[in-house]
Each structure stands twice: as C-alpha cells, then as structure tokens.
Write a protein that holds these residues in place. Sequence first.
Motif: not given
Lengths: 115, 113
Positions: B71-86
């Motif tokens: 809806k052009g407002v809130d945003s989410t960022l997802k990491i899957q699967p995470a690595k140590l360098e993240d």
Amino acid sequence: AQSVTQLDSQVPVFEEAPVELRCNYSSSVSVYLFWYVQYPNQGLQLLLKYLSGSTLVESINGFEAEFNKSQTSFHLRKPSVHISDTAEYFCAVMYSGGGADGLTFGKGTHLIIQP
Amino acid sequence: EAGVAQSPRYKIIEKRQSVAFWCNPISGHATLYWYQQILGQGPKLLIQFQNNGVVDDSQLPKDRFSAERLKGVDSTLKIQPAKLEDSAVYLCASSLERVDTQYFGPGTRLTVL
C-alpha cells in the motif's frame, strides 16, 4: 562503480581548533552531495547538502562544505569545534540520471574532540 | 512530526534462521530505502521503493533477501536463511521526493550467531 572516499577514518582535534574532514567521489556528470552525522547512540542526521546553486553550503551549527567539481570533492569544515561535535561523519553522494536515487556513502570519519 | 520508525531495535538469531524487519516512514513520504551498515563501514543501499513499486534492487541479495512495501506506506525486509555475514545494522530511510533529503530511522541491529 561509483564510490566515495573519506581518507581519514579518525580525526582528533583540540576543542576550539579548526577541522576539515575530506570527501572525494568518483567523477560523474551530475551529483548531489550530502554530509550526515551520527552522534553516539543516535541515528543518522542530515548535516548539510548540495543539490544546486551556490557551491558553498552551511549548516545551522557552524559547519560548511564546498562542492568542487574539478577536484570531485566535498570537504567539510568548521572553524572552531566543540566537545559536542564528537561524532561519526559520513559523506554521501547521489548520482543522478541513472534511474535510482540511493545514496553511496563513504566509510565515515570519527571526529574526536580533545579538551 | 514523527520520524521514521523501525522495529525491532535489536535481534539475535542463529545462522540459517529467518528474520524480518519493519519500517514505517514519515507520513507522506513516497520514497523508501533500506540500507545495510556493516560495522566500520558506511551504509549500503539494498533496495529503493517509490510508493509500492521497486525502483532499484540491484544490490539486494535476492537469493536470501526480500522486501515489500504494501500500500505504499510500511515496508518489511526479510532475510531467509540468515548467514553470519548478515550481521549488521539495517537502516530504513524515507524522502518526500526522489531527489531530496533522506531521513533515517534508528536502525535494527542484527546479530547472527
């Protein structure tokens, strides 16, 4: 790839002394330039910016920076620093004309004010 | 005027787990950015949205990172699967227009063990 270079990772100066934090960027036809400051335990805050017009820009707390196109530089200066200026300073460049407007940041310069 | 809000402020996970970050930009700001700041470095752009469309995601590791702005407002960022360098601070920023001052949130500090 576009890049921003902040040559000094750390700059120690005495209180009330002048300071210059250096910033150079890779050459491009059109750029917009920013300095951001990060005080201890706080988020990034805009210090000053150059979008167009006068090449000398000033902040409300006494900092100034000059856009030098021929030297691809945007150095930050203050004639007399205070203890409260202790912070991490980041130079950032927006390269226009490429369709995206994200900032390319330098690695930062830690300004340490000594009493 | 309220600033950019981010949550959580801190997150610790094991490698190979998934994690999500949330950002609420300044009201009325059409442009939203996600940056990754690794310790000792400047922030690096991951993705830029204009309203709910992606303008630039060229530096987003798309095999593990995803982002959306509903809806052009809130945003989410997802990491899957995470690595140590993240392990890094993930910063959200917003601006009123595309060539304009970007206002940054406080960031989410992610530690991957």
